[in-house]
Design an enzyme around this catalytic site. Structure first.
Site, PDB file in Angstrom:
ATOM      1  N   HIS A  97       0.843  -1.205   0.000  1.00 32.72           N
ATOM      2  CA  HIS A  97       0.000   0.000   0.000  1.00 32.72           C
ATOM      3  C   HIS A  97       0.876   1.252   0.000  1.00 32.72           C
ATOM      4  O   HIS A  97       2.047   1.210   0.378  1.00 32.72           O
ATOM      5  CB  HIS A  97      -0.914   0.002   1.231  1.00 32.72           C
ATOM      6  CG  HIS A  97      -0.140  -0.092   2.502  1.00 32.72           C
ATOM      7  ND1 HIS A  97       0.530   0.988   3.026  1.00 32.72           N
ATOM      8  CD2 HIS A  97       0.119  -1.134   3.318  1.00 32.72           C
ATOM      9  CE1 HIS A  97       1.160   0.611   4.112  1.00 32.72           C
ATOM     10  NE2 HIS A  97       0.944  -0.678   4.316  1.00 32.72           N
ATOM     11  N   ASP A 379       4.054  -4.673   3.640  1.00 31.62           N
ATOM     12  CA  ASP A 379       5.493  -4.979   3.688  1.00 31.62           C
ATOM     13  C   ASP A 379       5.711  -6.424   4.131  1.00 31.62           C
ATOM     14  O   ASP A 379       6.581  -7.114   3.600  1.00 31.62           O
ATOM     15  CB  ASP A 379       6.245  -3.993   4.601  1.00 31.62           C
ATOM     16  CG  ASP A 379       5.673  -3.898   6.004  1.00 31.62           C
ATOM     17  OD1 ASP A 379       4.644  -4.553   6.278  1.00 31.62           O
ATOM     18  OD2 ASP A 379       6.234  -3.181   6.837  1.00 31.62           O
TER      19      ASP A 379
END
Ligand code: NAG
Ligand code: NAG
Length: 480
Positions: A97, A379
């Site tokens: 994102h 991540d």
């Protein structure tokens, strides 16, 4: 033949340019066999520190800036580069994102004032920003698997909520989408003009920031964003492991990795001192401050150029930031050496890699569905995939990072399919463990699909050192 030579020359030239400009952003080390690039040995040393003879010179502020990924001029990228006789078959995109508000607050301080509404005359701006907002506000619940349909389709709070995507985050993915559109749709015609819903495969975790990032990317990517042709599946696991999440050995690796992290932190007296100072400033016990993961919030201050918080006891400052960020870099370095994270990554990334090769194999059989797959993730999704692929030198996924698998068919040998792997626009195909040596034997600028398939089906488990050569056995290994 001449044509091909010219192509290779161009490719080499492009690779060189990309290397000079992008290696700073990506690898600390890119092996170059013949240094005919005219750089002085001094500057080469700076760009490619040799980890064997000298510690990489890492500047925490520079690293943090890369992590922010502040949108600027159009970047150079290597996506879609292939000889003319290659046809693009399918594309698989994994994104982190975009820029978000922190997930944690620094105790007893005012949280940074960041506006999460989307405003045309505020930087960073994208020409599609207003159209994006107006299109999103007409969004339809039918486009989302439950519970995604309860999420807002774009950020909209004057004071960001925790973890909310910011305008920067939206712009980052509008840019990603536009870049991919120019390459994959305009240049390579990946989708026909009358593309249909089943040619896309869209999947996101259940956070508003991942859904909105995916939507922004698609809005930049698709020539006509028709709500009737959009269907986002919901992925409950950040590892995107779907029905194959149960893996006890993976959890054991993770526990050992966390233990390693903890011990490294204890060894760093400067870090402990810094946490102590900061705890004094905000007037909480050091333990509480550490548990609040202050770097997450400090990065937000840093990326948005908002000064660090102050109290009447003083200010959190750049020196604190540098110490914690430097420790993060150290931690990543040790993580690569100790290989516990690799074990975790192999098992964590297998299901999504397996799914991806399945999708690729179906496309090689001529199936015209799922030609463009988008996984909007975190991540903690991208990092294990990078590590499992052997891209251990890759930087930690920055905001709006993108990892792309391209599948190509050689028109001159239609039964042959090849893959390219790109991370943030850099071609890393020949840095992966399944294709490291291939380019030395073959003039083709990509990797045979079979290499990737063999790796995912079997070879990736070799890195674990046990006897298991499949996911189930590796996940349930007794002797671990
Ligand atoms: C950051 O903020 C300071 C003042 O708070 C300003 O002088 C500086 O130009 C800003 N930098 C950027 C890159 O916006
Ligand atoms: C891998 O994918 C195949 C289908 O392509 C599926 O049958 C198999 O169960 C998958 N294995 C794992 C461990 O996810």
């Amino acid at each position: 033949m001449l044509f091909r030579n010219r192509f290779l020359l161009l490719l080499a030239l492009a690779a060189l340019l990309a290397f000079v400009s992008l290696s700073l952003q990506f690898f600390h080390l890119i092996p170059v066999s013949t240094p005919k690039n005219g750089m002085s040995s001094k500057s080469r040393k700076r760009i490619m520190p040799d980890p064997v003879t000298e510690p990489p010179v890492t500047d925490p502020v520079y690293e943090a800036l890369l992590y922010c990924n502040i949108p600027s001029v159009a970047e150079r990228s290597m996506e879609g580069h292939a000889p003319h006789h290659f046809k693009l078959v399918s594309v698989h995109v994994f994104i982190r994102h975009g820029d978000r508000y922190p997930l944690y607050v620094i105790p007893k301080t005012k949280r940074p004032e960041i506006d999460c509404t989307l405003v045309a005359n505020r930087k960073p701006y994208h020409p599609k920003l207003e159209a994006f907002v107006s299109h999103m506000s007409k969004g339809s619940g039918a486009s989302f698997e439950s519970p995604l349909n309860s999420l807002p389709l774009y950020p909209n709070h004057p004071l960001c909520e925790m973890g909310e995507l910011t305008q920067t985050g939206v712009v980052q993915h509008l840019q990603n989408g536009q870049l991919l559109r120019d390459i994959y749709l305009k240049k390579h015609k990946l989708l026909p003009n009358d593309w249909s819903a089943d040619q896309l495969y869209l999947e996101t975790t259940g956070k508003s920031r991942t859904l909105q990032s995916g939507l922004a990317l698609l809005y930049g990517f698709l020539p006509d964003f028709d709500w009737k042709k959009i269907y986002f599946r919901h992925q409950p696991s950040a590892l995107f492991c779907s029905g194959s999440c149960y893996c006890p050995v993976r959890n054991q690796y993770l526990e050992k990795e966390q233990r390693r992290q903890y011990l490294l932190r204890l060894k760093n007296s400067q870090l402990e001192k810094t946490y102590g100072e900061m705890a004094k400033i905000v007037d909480v016990p050091t333990k509480q401050l550490r548990a609040a993961n202050p770097i997450d919030s400090m990065l937000c201050h840093f990326c948005h150029n908002v000064s660090f918080p102050c109290t009447r006891n003083g200010c959190v400052d750049m020196e604190h930031f540098k110490v914690i960020k430097t420790h993060q870099i150290e931690d990543e370095r040790e993580r690569r050496e100790k290989k516990l994270y690799l074990g975790y990554s192999v098992l964590g990334a297998h299901p999504i890699l397996n799914q991806t090769i399945g999708r690729m194999q179906r496309a090689t059989e001529g199936r015209k569905q799922e030609l463009f797959a988008l996984y909007s993730a975190h991540d903690v999704t991208l990092s294990p995939v990078l590590s499992a692929l052997g891209l251990s030198e890759a930087r930690f996924p920055r905001f709006a990072a993108r990892l792309i698998f391209e599948l190509w068919q050689d028109r001159e040998k239609p039964s042959e399919h090849s893959v390219r792997i790109l991370y943030n626009g850099v071609d890393v195909t020949f840095h992966t463990s399944f294709c490291q040596d291939h380019h030395k034997r073959s003039p083709k600028p990509m990797c045979p699909l079979e290499n990737l398939v063999r790796f995912v089906k079997r070879d990736m488990f070799v890195a674990l050192g046990g006897s298991g050569t499949n996911y189930y056995d590796a996940c349930h290994r007794e002797e671990f």
